[in-house]
Design an enzyme around this catalytic site. Structure first.
Site, short mmCIF file in Angstrom:
data_model
loop_
_atom_site.label_atom_id
_atom_site.label_comp_id
_atom_site.label_asym_id
_atom_site.label_seq_id
_atom_site.Cartn_x
_atom_site.Cartn_y
_atom_site.Cartn_z
N LYS A 22 -13.90 1.26 9.12
CA LYS A 22 -12.73 0.58 8.58
C LYS A 22 -12.41 -0.66 9.40
CE LYS A 22 -8.51 2.32 8.97
NZ LYS A 22 -7.27 3.10 8.73
N ASN B 27 -7.65 -8.62 -4.72
CA ASN B 27 -6.61 -8.26 -3.76
C ASN B 27 -6.46 -9.34 -2.70
OD1 ASN B 27 -4.63 -6.47 -2.89
ND2 ASN B 27 -5.97 -5.55 -1.37
N ASN C 250 -12.02 -4.48 8.15
CA ASN C 250 -10.80 -5.25 8.36
C ASN C 250 -11.04 -6.48 9.22
OD1 ASN C 250 -9.00 -3.70 6.86
ND2 ASN C 250 -8.62 -2.28 8.53
N LEU D 82 0.82 -1.20 0.00
CA LEU D 82 0.00 0.00 0.00
C LEU D 82 0.86 1.25 0.00
CD1 LEU D 82 -2.73 1.44 0.17
CD2 LEU D 82 -2.57 1.26 2.67
#
Length: 303
Positions: A179, A246, A183, A11
């Site tokens: 988030k 991904n 995750n 990233l």
């Protein structure tokens, strides 16, 4: 803008490479990746294919920058903050997994701290090469009342100038809880099942992932954040589909036999749930399984 990207993994390298198209960027990472970038530049392939030549170093101490973007693993945040404190940065923005990173940065640095989230899809390939797997977006917001919104807006402008989809928020804590829900659902499930992100949007893994996200929403609500179980489940599916090709960072860690960020993700949910008298059996189970793998792999002491 002078930008320091502290943590040039997949990233960090992608963000740094994109920013380097319009800004002066320095990547802080490890060899052999750093040496490859120094010698031949950084190659980005996938959504767009291009080459750029940011500066690169393995030593982040004494650096001066208008903005430091922190992308290290959560367990390395304190070390990164100490290194940044030896230099002079105008602002620092965390684009990391897990909770607690912003507080650590704020404790060490006399600079505005921004919380950030991104759905950019990235995967490390060869040294000096990162794959861009999903266009995604970046959202940032001030972490403390003293960290004024104008700083976040300047950072958004810097990202946008490099062609990134970016926006600002005034609800940084809400942003981080959402988030965290994403995750907590995607990272351990993909790591344990050894699958790409898209698999958690479909049976048999979708129910497990969405249950983990709903538990995070329950804890977030008890903690005063505005995040519903429905919104959390929807966010997981949206991100899983947008980053379908991904491989999550935790999946990558497990594949390489490295320590994961489970403590700052599902482990944080379990700890916070205990303080708020919430039941989170799915997150507790996922945390135990990943920690058990870490003990077996020799990257964690038994507890």
């Amino acid at each position: 803008m002078d930008v320091l990207v502290f943590g040039a993994g997949s990233l960090g390298s992608l963000v740094g490479g994109l920013l380097a198209r319009n800004h002066d960027v320095t990547l802080v990472g490890r060899d052999p990746h750093v040496e490859a970038v120094r010698t031949d530049g950084l190659r980005v392939s996938g959504v767009e294919t291009f080459e750029t030549r940011p500066a690169a170093t393995t030593d982040g101490t004494g650096a001066n920058a208008d903005l430091a973007v922190v992308t290290v693993k959560a367990y390395d945040t304190a070390a990164a903050a100490r290194a940044l404190a030896t230099g002079d940065v105008g602002a620092v923005c965390s684009l990391q997994n897990g909770m607690g990173n912003e507080d650590v940065l704020a404790d060490h640095l006399d600079a505005p701290v921004l919380a950030g989230a991104t759905t950019l899809g990235a995967r490390s390939s060869d040294p000096g090469h990162v794959e861009w797997l999903g266009r995604g977006r970046v959202t940032v917001g001030p972490w403390r009342p003293a960290d004024d919104a104008a700083t976040a807006e300047r950072v958004v402008e810097a990202f946008a100038a490099a062609g990134l989809d970016a926006d600002a928020t005034t609800d940084a804590r809400g942003l981080l809880w959402e988030k965290l829900a994403i995750n907590a659902a995607i990272n351990p499930v993909t790591a344990l099942a050894r699958v790409e992100n898209g698999a958690v949007a479909e049976p048999p893994l979708s129910g497990l992932a969405k249950s983990a996200a709903a538990e995070v929403a329950r804890v977030a609500s008890a903690d005063g954040a505005s995040l519903s179980a429905g919104d959390a489940r929807e966010a997981v599916e949206t991100v899983a589909r947008a980053t379908a090709r991904n491989r999550s960072s935790m999946h990558g860690d497990v594949a390489r036999g490295r320590r994961t960020e489970i403590d700052a993700i599902n482990g944080y949910v379990v700890d916070r749930a205990g303080n708020l008298d919430c039941s989170v059996p799915v997150n507790r189970g996922l945390a135990a399984l990943v920690r058990g793998w870490e003990v077996g792999a020799g990257v964690r002491d038994g507890e």
